[in-house]
Scaffold this motif. Structure first.
Motif, PDB file in Angstrom:
ATOM      1  N   ARG A  69     -25.713   7.945  -8.729  1.00  0.00           N
ATOM      2  CA  ARG A  69     -25.469   8.315  -7.211  1.00  0.00           C
ATOM      3  C   ARG A  69     -26.556   7.799  -6.573  1.00  0.00           C
ATOM      4  O   ARG A  69     -27.566   8.047  -6.456  1.00  0.00           O
ATOM      5  CB  ARG A  69     -25.119   9.731  -6.932  1.00  0.00           C
ATOM      6  N   LYS A 101     -22.468   5.071  -8.145  1.00  0.00           N
ATOM      7  CA  LYS A 101     -21.432   5.715  -7.157  1.00  0.00           C
ATOM      8  C   LYS A 101     -22.020   5.648  -5.735  1.00  0.00           C
ATOM      9  O   LYS A 101     -23.296   6.254  -5.597  1.00  0.00           O
ATOM     10  CB  LYS A 101     -21.160   7.177  -7.273  1.00  0.00           C
ATOM     11  N   THR A 135     -14.161   9.580  -5.171  1.00  0.00           N
ATOM     12  CA  THR A 135     -14.958   9.680  -6.587  1.00  0.00           C
ATOM     13  C   THR A 135     -15.996   8.674  -6.780  1.00  0.00           C
ATOM     14  O   THR A 135     -17.158   8.854  -7.404  1.00  0.00           O
ATOM     15  CB  THR A 135     -13.974   9.512  -7.784  1.00  0.00           C
ATOM     16  N   ASP A 136     -15.824   7.250  -6.388  1.00  0.00           N
ATOM     17  CA  ASP A 136     -16.652   6.356  -6.463  1.00  0.00           C
ATOM     18  C   ASP A 136     -17.457   5.793  -5.483  1.00  0.00           C
ATOM     19  O   ASP A 136     -18.571   5.245  -5.609  1.00  0.00           O
ATOM     20  CB  ASP A 136     -16.050   5.035  -7.067  1.00  0.00           C
ATOM     21  N   PRO A 174     -15.240  14.618  -4.381  1.00  0.00           N
ATOM     22  CA  PRO A 174     -16.007  14.857  -5.424  1.00  0.00           C
ATOM     23  C   PRO A 174     -17.532  14.455  -5.386  1.00  0.00           C
ATOM     24  O   PRO A 174     -18.464  15.047  -5.515  1.00  0.00           O
ATOM     25  CB  PRO A 174     -15.418  14.481  -6.663  1.00  0.00           C
ATOM     26  N   LEU A 175     -17.675  13.140  -4.904  1.00  0.00           N
ATOM     27  CA  LEU A 175     -18.875  12.269  -5.018  1.00  0.00           C
ATOM     28  C   LEU A 175     -20.025  13.056  -4.082  1.00  0.00           C
ATOM     29  O   LEU A 175     -21.116  13.097  -4.564  1.00  0.00           O
ATOM     30  CB  LEU A 175     -18.598  11.019  -4.684  1.00  0.00           C
TER      31      LEU A 175
END
Lengths: 304, 233, 409
Positions: A69, A101, A135-136, A174-175
């Protein structure tokens, strides 16, 4: 009388150089304009040999485990876009090629638009098939508060950014929902044109990051001197101006080439052509200015 | 008397509070409050600034002073941007609240405000910044004169940095092996030496001086020794 | 008889050994697990401590914590109640313990977290995990004073004490001679020249707001320039890029006109707000300079990329130019294009210098004492680091590390 006039305004080569000292600055502007325009039109390109700072930046991102991340802060605006967007593009391509991410943010009001451009032209253009919003990658956008924003990020991301740039709650992304604070990122990178920027990230953000996490910066040439003291202890990588961008681009595209619109990832190198000619012009101007000074000294001596 | 005493008290208490907040987490919320007050003041003052902008430019137009057409353009641009931005004219509807106009996005390229940003503000700002190249060239021509030893050193440093920041640096000295005893003659090595050691050392000295200057100035203001920023009327 | 009994006993023992073989490398559970709030911090951090009974059999330690009330509400009760904090070297829990930072604050109290339970489990050399051992609940609290800021506090006290002491000494009659600052002496010359030429004086107080101390310093110098301009009856123009700066500049200039005994010549409209936008402001000021051709230009405050645009335009129109800024990156541009430049600390000293008051001049002396302290620290640090590099395991290495740690290095 005639002799005196000749001494004050000497003819020949010396006279030419004396007059050159009082050159109308519009000629200089014209020469500079041409020295930038012609290489752009001729698409002059020169090979780049990456220096240690560019290599350190490349390594900082390259050595992160795939899918880490990362937080990219776009702390600049259109005024310094020409200098900083190429390195921002290369950085996004590098992170995406590694499958990291990416969370985008900005400490400058117009930085969000700079990040939008990198998302559109690089992330979605070359990696759109594997990058899904939420998410990404996430675009948090601009947050007012300068270094205060960094301070809040060190304890609670959701407090600084309850929503993303489009107004969607981060708890549904979510990320970001899984990231608590700066300690949740393997890499923080700021593309910085001044205050607030790289210096503030070092002063307020670094100590809240994990010891093994990386902090890198891309910077304008003018403010780079203020960042050198932080490299390599606090800043793991530092890209300085278009030269830094060109070197980093070389490293990134050599390892992760693209199959279309490759010029988007060559902007740093494309800009090095005009930079070379402009720098040579400046050297020539400085030399001419000094010759003019010496010539005028000589003519003043003659008059006495 | 009160006109000077009350601002000085506000400054002293806010200044001391900001110092204490650096050391005690419990005063951080007070610090945020003080900084919040400044933002409110700045926002209110912005109205004052906008009023002043209107007054000055309207006066210029009404008295037909030289350059009044520029004043008219300024006011037109100001009014259009204000209305388009404030009322989100032509904003792209928000997916979650398509019926609420003000929830739409107005800073995207498809909306007029985004268009103004992309096609007017960005090129204008970039143009102004790009003008620096021209001014740097003319300043270099005029100011970089080898008048004494210090100026000659400065000149030599400028040449090294200018060349090493381009492909010319590698072209001229790139052939010297990096691990040879002559590697210090490479322009990129010289540049690193100059920027990372000489320049950084100088910059640190200036920065220390500035930091101490800030400290002394702040103390003069906080303790009311320097009152020159206050009106004496 | 005895020998006959020995055989089944040995067999039983062998069987028992075989049966326990898969658990042979399972290390003993973590011992003495505890969690304590980190003292002297801003909250959100806890030390988790544990003892490793058999270090050779323990590969890693897993630290987990319970969810806070807010996290449990957000994530729902169905979720796993424990959050993985870290998987670390088992010996990380020794000494002070393993530091867990970034813990969320309680909803109702920004200076403390909810009660949080930490637990630690070990992973053996073959990957088997021991049961987790819980520590007593802990609350991460903010403390009244940040211990890691003690060095900064000491430096702060030394510098402040030096400045205040010199102010008192100056009051008591000690000599406070300050060297001549050419840029400030040039103010009268520049304004006088503008008056003689019948042209205006331009004052640019930077592009930052009044919360930037450079702007405050700039406005202070504006007071002196405005007073001189009022005395000479020169026209002064002050375009500002912030509304509050416009208000402050108006107050200052009006006050200067009163001080010069010329209140009737004060013209409010000469101090005007242009725009907050950096280059929009620069475009206006540069255009104004080319059209109006002021004879004297002052740039005093926080400047960024616009510094050279302004100074070069001023140079082109032949104005006498005086600049002052603490933006180190812009100083070279001002030095190249202006007649006089106040460099960093000189800029901050200007107010005291121009006032000529003993109190204020004393503060500059105190500032110099601070500089002496900084220089001494640099020399000591450099000597220690050099000695440490000569003998990396000697006592100087420790002294060097401690010295650097004190200054946050």
């Amino acid at each position: 009388m005639t002799t005196k006039n000749t001494e004050q305004n000497p003819g020949g080569m010396r006279g030419f150089f004396v007059r050159l000292g009082g050159l109308d600055r519009r000629w200089i502007f014209l020469a500079m304009g041409l020295s930038i325009a012609v290489p752009i039109l001729l698409k002059l390109r020169f090979p780049e040999v990456p220096g240690p700072m560019a290599r350190a930046t490349f390594e900082a991102i390259e050595s992160l485990p795939n899918g880490s991340r990362v937080l990219l802060s776009f702390d600049f605006d259109p005024a310094s876009k020409a200098e900083l967007q190429p390195m921002a593009n290369a950085l996004v391509h590098h992170c995406a090629s590694k499958g990291h991410k990416i969370v985008f943010m900005a400490l400058w009001p117009l930085g969000k638009q700079m990040a939008d451009q990198a998302i559109k032209e690089i992330l979605l253009e070359y990696h759109g098939d594997k990058y899904e919003y939420g998410t990404d990658y996430v675009q948090l956008g601009f947050k007012a508060g300068n270094e205060g924003v960094i301070k809040v990020l060190t304890t609670n991301i959701a407090e600084a950014y309850p929503t993303d740039a489009s107004g969607a709650a981060v708890s549904g992304l979510p990320l970001v929902a899984d990231a608590r604070d700066l300690g949740s990122f393997g890499l923080v990178s700021t593309i910085s044109a001044g205050y607030p920027g790289a210096k503030e990230w070092v002063q307020y953000g670094r100590e809240s990051m994990k010891p093994e996490a990386r902090l890198t910066s891309g910077s304008t040439g003018v403010q780079a001197s203020q960042l050198f003291p932080y490299y390599p202890a606090q800043l793991n990588g530092l890209l300085v101006a278009v030269k830094g961008a060109a070197e980093y681009e070389t490293l990134v595209t050599e390892k992760y080439p693209v199959d279309r619109n490759s010029e988007r990832l060559e902007q740093g190198r494309i800009r090095m052509g005009p930079q070379l000619v402009a720098h040579l012009l400046m050297i020539a101007l400085i030399v001419l200015g000094n010759i003019a000074m010496i010539a005028s000294r000589g003519s003043q001596g003659g008059a006495r | 008397m009160m006109r000077r005493t009350i601002p000085m008290l506000i400054l002293a208490s806010a200044g001391l509070l900001l110092i204490v907040a650096k050391f005690s987490p419990f005063t951080v919320s007070w610090q945020e409050t003080v900084l919040g007050w400044f933002n409110i003041l700045a926002a209110v003052a912005f109205v004052l600034g906008a009023g002043n902008l209107l007054a000055v430019n309207l006066e210029q137009i009404s008295s037909r002073r030289p350059g009044w057409a520029y004043a008219a353009i300024t006011l037109f641009a100001f009014a259009v941007t204000l209305v388009v931005g404030m009322f989100k004219v032509g904003a792209v509807p928000n997916g979650m609240h398509p019926d609420i106009h003000l929830a739409g996005a107005h800073d995207v390229p498809q909306a007029p405000f985004g268009w103004i940003y992309d096609y007017m503000l960005v090129p204008l700002t970039s143009t102004m910044f790009a003008m620096l190249a021209f001014y740097v060239a003319s300043a270099a021509f005029r100011a970089f004169r080898a008048k004494n030893i210090e100026a000659i050193l400065l000149l030599g440093t400028a040449f090294i940095i200018l060349l090493s920041q381009t492909a010319a640096g590698m072209f001229l000295t790139g052939w010297i092996p990096e691990d040879s005893v002559f590697s210090f003659l490479r322009l990129d090595v010289m540049k690193r030496g100059i920027t990372e050691h000489i320049q950084t050392a100088g910059m640190r000295a200036i920065t220390i001086g500035i930091a101490l200057g800030v400290a002394a100035t702040s103390l003069r203001l906080i303790f009311g020794i320097d009152k020159s920023y206050l009106s004496k009327t | 008889m005895l020998r006959i009994w020995r055989v089944p006993a040995m067999l039983a023992a062998l069987l028992a050994l075989t049966a326990t073989a898969p658990f042979a490398a399972l290390p003993p559970d973590p011992a003495d697990v505890s969690a304590v709030d980190r003292p002297g911090d801003g909250g959100a951090a806890v030390f988790v401590r544990w003892r490793v009974p058999a270090p050779d059999e323990t590969a890693r330690a897993i630290v987990e914590r319970s969810r806070t009330v807010a996290e449990a509400t957000r994530d729902g009760a169905a979720d796993e109640p424990w959050i993985l904090v870290a998987e670390v070297d088992p010996l990380a829990g020794a000494g002070d313990g393993y530091l867990v930072s970034g813990l969320p604050n309680s909803k109702g109290d920004r200076h403390a977290s909810d009660e949080i339970v930490f637990r630690v489990a070990f992973i053996g050399t073959d990957g088997e995990r021991t049961p987790a051992i819980e520590a007593a609940p802990v609350v991460a609290r903010a403390n009244a004073f940040l211990l890691d800021k003690i060095p900064l506090a000491i430096v702060c006290v030394i510098v402040s004490a030096a400045v205040l002491a010199w102010i008192l000494l100056a009051r008591a009659g000690w000599s406070v001679k300050i060297r001549r600052i050419a840029a400030l002496e040039a103010i009268d010359e520049a304004v006088g020249r503008a008056t003689e030429m019948g042209r205006s004086v331009l004052f640019v107080p930077g592009i930052q707001d009044m919360n930037d101390i450079q702007t405050v310093a700039g406005v202070t110098i504006l007071g002196r320039v405005a007073k001189t301009a009022a005395e000479y009856d020169a026209k002064l123009e002050v375009p500002t890029s912030r509304s509050i700066v416009m208000t402050a500049a108006r107050e200052t200039v009006q006050s200067a006109h009163f001080a010069a005994g010329r209140p009737e010549t004060y013209d409010e409209s000469s101090i005007r707000y242009i725009t907050d936008e950096q280059f929009g402001y620069v475009a206006y000021v540069a255009g104004r300079m080319v059209r109006e051709k002021p004879a004297a230009c002052f740039y005093m405050g926080a400047f960024y990329a616009e510094s050279l645009v302004l100074a070069e335009n001023g140079n082109a129109i032949g104005a006498i130019q005086v600049a002052g800024t603490a933006e180190a990156s812009q100083l070279p541009f001002f030095v190249a294009a202006c007649d006089y430049t106040l460099i960093g600390e000189e800029f901050y000293a200007a107010s005291a210098y121009l006032s000529g008051e003993r109190d204020q001049l004393g503060s500059i002396k105190g500032q110099d004492l601070g500089k002496l302290f900084a220089a001494a620290a640099i020399v000591v640090g450099a000597v220690l680091a050099t000695l440490a590099s000569l003998s990396p395991s000697g006592p100087m290495a420790g002294a060097s590390t401690a010295f650097r740690a004190f200054f946050g290095g």
